[in-house]
Design an enzyme around this catalytic site. Structure first.
Site, PDB file in Angstrom:
ATOM      1  N   GLN A 165      12.172   7.000 -45.576  1.00  0.00           N
ATOM      2  CA  GLN A 165      13.259   6.702 -46.719  1.00  0.00           C
ATOM      3  C   GLN A 165      11.772   5.740 -47.637  1.00  0.00           C
ATOM      4  O   GLN A 165      12.476   6.316 -49.352  1.00  0.00           O
ATOM      5  CB  GLN A 165      13.980   5.897 -46.287  1.00  0.00           C
ATOM      6  CG  GLN A 165      15.717   5.709 -47.462  1.00  0.00           C
ATOM      7  CD  GLN A 165      16.544   5.359 -46.670  1.00  0.00           C
ATOM      8  OE1 GLN A 165      16.859   6.059 -46.385  1.00  0.00           O
ATOM      9  NE2 GLN A 165      16.879   3.844 -47.090  1.00  0.00           N
ATOM     10  N   GLU A 208      16.872   4.754 -55.743  1.00  0.00           N
ATOM     11  CA  GLU A 208      16.916   3.198 -55.724  1.00  0.00           C
ATOM     12  C   GLU A 208      15.297   3.353 -56.286  1.00  0.00           C
ATOM     13  O   GLU A 208      15.051   1.800 -57.086  1.00  0.00           O
ATOM     14  CB  GLU A 208      16.388   2.087 -54.327  1.00  0.00           C
ATOM     15  CG  GLU A 208      17.515   2.566 -53.343  1.00  0.00           C
ATOM     16  CD  GLU A 208      16.863   1.564 -52.344  1.00  0.00           C
ATOM     17  OE1 GLU A 208      16.591   1.663 -51.840  1.00  0.00           O
ATOM     18  OE2 GLU A 208      18.287   1.808 -51.482  1.00  0.00           O
ATOM     19  N   ASP A 245      10.101   1.641 -44.626  1.00  0.00           N
ATOM     20  CA  ASP A 245      11.246   2.083 -44.364  1.00  0.00           C
ATOM     21  C   ASP A 245      11.719   2.536 -43.906  1.00  0.00           C
ATOM     22  O   ASP A 245      11.861   4.221 -44.441  1.00  0.00           O
ATOM     23  CB  ASP A 245      12.205   1.832 -45.561  1.00  0.00           C
ATOM     24  CG  ASP A 245      13.887   1.413 -44.835  1.00  0.00           C
ATOM     25  OD1 ASP A 245      14.092   2.480 -43.363  1.00  0.00           O
ATOM     26  OD2 ASP A 245      15.433   1.593 -45.459  1.00  0.00           O
ATOM     27  N   ASP A 315      17.718  -2.483 -39.838  1.00  0.00           N
ATOM     28  CA  ASP A 315      18.558  -2.378 -40.453  1.00  0.00           C
ATOM     29  C   ASP A 315      19.816  -1.445 -40.101  1.00  0.00           C
ATOM     30  O   ASP A 315      20.391  -2.050 -39.484  1.00  0.00           O
ATOM     31  CB  ASP A 315      17.692  -1.828 -41.895  1.00  0.00           C
ATOM     32  CG  ASP A 315      18.691  -1.338 -42.937  1.00  0.00           C
ATOM     33  OD1 ASP A 315      20.061  -1.440 -42.796  1.00  0.00           O
ATOM     34  OD2 ASP A 315      19.127  -0.414 -43.721  1.00  0.00           O
ATOM     35  N   LYS A 340      23.151  -7.337 -45.402  1.00  0.00           N
ATOM     36  CA  LYS A 340      23.698  -6.739 -46.271  1.00  0.00           C
ATOM     37  C   LYS A 340      24.740  -7.224 -45.780  1.00  0.00           C
ATOM     38  O   LYS A 340      25.488  -6.162 -45.502  1.00  0.00           O
ATOM     39  CB  LYS A 340      23.155  -4.981 -45.862  1.00  0.00           C
ATOM     40  CG  LYS A 340      22.166  -4.354 -46.350  1.00  0.00           C
ATOM     41  CD  LYS A 340      22.310  -3.216 -45.971  1.00  0.00           C
ATOM     42  CE  LYS A 340      20.898  -1.690 -46.741  1.00  0.00           C
ATOM     43  NZ  LYS A 340      20.356  -0.802 -46.108  1.00  0.00           N
TER      44      LYS A 340
HETATM   45  P1  PGA Z   1      21.202   2.605 -48.220  1.00  0.00           P
HETATM   46  O1  PGA Z   1      19.794   2.602 -47.984  1.00  0.00           O
HETATM   47  O2  PGA Z   1      21.516   1.884 -48.902  1.00  0.00           O
HETATM   48  O3  PGA Z   1      20.940   4.260 -48.599  1.00  0.00           O
HETATM   49  O4  PGA Z   1      21.674   2.790 -46.384  1.00  0.00           O
HETATM   50  C1  PGA Z   1      18.857   0.813 -47.663  1.00  0.00           C
HETATM   51  C2  PGA Z   1      18.216   0.890 -46.725  1.00  0.00           C
HETATM   52  O5  PGA Z   1      18.383   1.928 -45.595  1.00  0.00           O
HETATM   53  O6  PGA Z   1      17.970   0.165 -46.363  1.00  0.00           O
HETATM   54 ZN    ZN Z   2      16.583   0.598 -43.883  1.00  0.00          ZN
END
Ligand code: PGA
Ligand code: ZN
Length: 423
Positions: A165, A208, A245, A315, A340
């Site tokens: 990602q 992002e 990530d 995460d 988060k």
């Molecule tokens: P997401 O990705 O906000 O789309 O879940 C962010 C991450 O995986 O760190």
């Molecule tokens: Zn992540």
């Protein structure tokens, strides 16, 4: 000071999808607003974001993604409970738990609870005449976090251009946040230039703000970014390091890890070996979600085999959830946690997870989501909580730069220290 009014309403996030905003007005006439973010590669164990799909609230043009039910919960259930109460974040959060005792905020929706909780934090800080960062850390120097910033994006944020990602950089050699950010912007610009010269498409910006360049192997992607760092004249491994990530839940089918662009599949134990080779051969100092959210065993095996100083960051594995964090601490499954707030649903409970992580020598990385907005509370939380690290995405898009700019503001206007957890 007392709460006069609480109003929920629907606004748009950086992907153009609806999200929840909450405004709390106080008896002194001030109003405090917060908006919540939203993920795309969400973990199965996150607090439940309420969307209107299939309900009577669903709007005609938002493909079921409207959040009017969460908004109604704020206006009809939460507001009557809070109006005329004293403004106090912990009391507000306690009321939200009383209204919805479910562990994942299913009934009110974590998007409703977090919007109110954040607005309450702002309002409470105001009642003490403090910024949000100073509210959480009233005395001494504010600790400005080390940023971890996307250069290349893949996975769910970039139409799976790359299996992993994010490929990020960490400017560990910078002396200040201000300097760190200038290095990051330079590397990103260089990566975009090299991408164009190399014939890659670089006008595709991912969710992002990272560059969506489709490398067919993790190693090639790392080498590309290493080259960009060197070309701007920064020392790889000393001044700037890499982070990944992997977001591997996205390509795990319950049995095997499928690197589609690489054309390879691995069992869990094979993937432990492969990931260990990657981190040993590249200047990688942090790896997030190398294994899937419920595939706990390879996490443990990897922690025993991987380089001692590597940051192994959970995460989707941990979802800012105390029970899952405690399991990871007991089983030594990771040594760092992504924090988060919307995975958890309340500001105070998110802080408790961070405190528990730190008490057990876990690194903490406060993180944005792929769907963001113009708010900058993330920068204040990361700083006020002394989290040590922050992850926001790239340096493109005002929803990202709102957080970076708030850190610049704190560094320019407050007594601060720029933290390097990798020193
Ligand atoms: P997401 O990705 O906000 O789309 O879940 C962010 C991450 O995986 O760190
Ligand atoms: Zn992540």
């Amino acid at each position: 000071m007392k709460i006069n009014k609480v109003i929920g309403y629907q606004v748009l996030d950086s992907r153009g999808r609806p999200t929840v905003a909450a405004s709390i007005s106080l008896t002194d006439g001030s109003t405090h607003t917060a908006r919540v973010p939203s993920g795309a590669s969400t973990g199965a164990h996150e607090a439940k974001e309420l969307r209107d799909v299939g309900s009577k609230y669903a709007e005609r043009f938002y493909s079921g993604l409207s959040v009017q039910q969460a908004v109604a919960n704020i206006n009809e259930k939460i507001a009557p409970r809070l109006v005329e109460e004293q403004i106090d974040l912990n009391l507000v959060d306690a009321q939200l738990i009383e209204l919805d005792p479910s562990s994942d905020h299913t009934h009110l929706g974590a998007n409703a609870t977090l919007a109110v909780s954040l607005a309450a934090a702002y309002a409470d800080a105001h009642s003490q005449n403090k910024s949000l960062a100073r509210y959480f850390n009233p005395e001494g120097k504010l600790l400005i976090p080390m940023p971890m910033v996307n250069i290349l994006s893949g996975g769910a944020h970039a139409n799976r251009a790359m299996d992993i990602q994010d490929l990020l950089i960490i400017p560990t050699g910078a002396k200040s946040f201000t300097e760190a950010l200038s290095w990051i912007v330079a590397v990103r610009e260089m990566a975009a230039k090299l991408g164009k010269e190399g014939g890659f498409v670089t006008n595709l910006i991912a969710d992002e703000g990272g560059l969506s360049i489709g490398f067919d192997s993790i190693e090639k992607a790392c080498e590309f970014v290493v080259n960009a760092i060197e070309k701007v004249g920064l020392k790889v491994g000393v001044e700037v390091n890499l982070a990944l990530d992997v977001a591997s839940t996205q390509f795990f089918d319950g049995k095997n890890y499928h690197l589609t662009t690489q054309g390879k599949s691995y069992t869990s134990s094979e993937f432990v070996k492969y990931i260990n080779t990657v981190v040993s051969n590249q200047p990688i100092i942090s790896i997030e979600d190398p294994f899937a959210e419920d595939d706990w065993l390879p996490w443990q095996a990897f922690m025993q085999e991987c380089p001692k100083k590597l940051q192994v960051l959970g995460d989707d594995l941990l979802t800012t959830n105390l029970t899952r964090l405690n399991k990871a601490i007991a089983e030594k499954s990771a040594n760092a946690i992504l924090i988060k707030a919307n995975q958890n649903g309340l500001v105070s409970a998110t802080l408790n997870v961070l405190k528990q992580a730190r008490a057990n020598n876990f690194n903490t990385v406060v993180s944005a989501r792929s769907g963001e907005n113009e708010d900058s509370w993330l920068a204040d939380l990361a700083t006020g909580w002394g989290a040590g690290q922050i992850k926001v995405g790239s340096t493109h898009g005002s929803e990202r730069n709102a957080k970076w700019n708030r850190l610049l503001e704190l560094e320019a206007t407050e007594k601060t220290k720029f933290v390097n957890p990798f020193a």
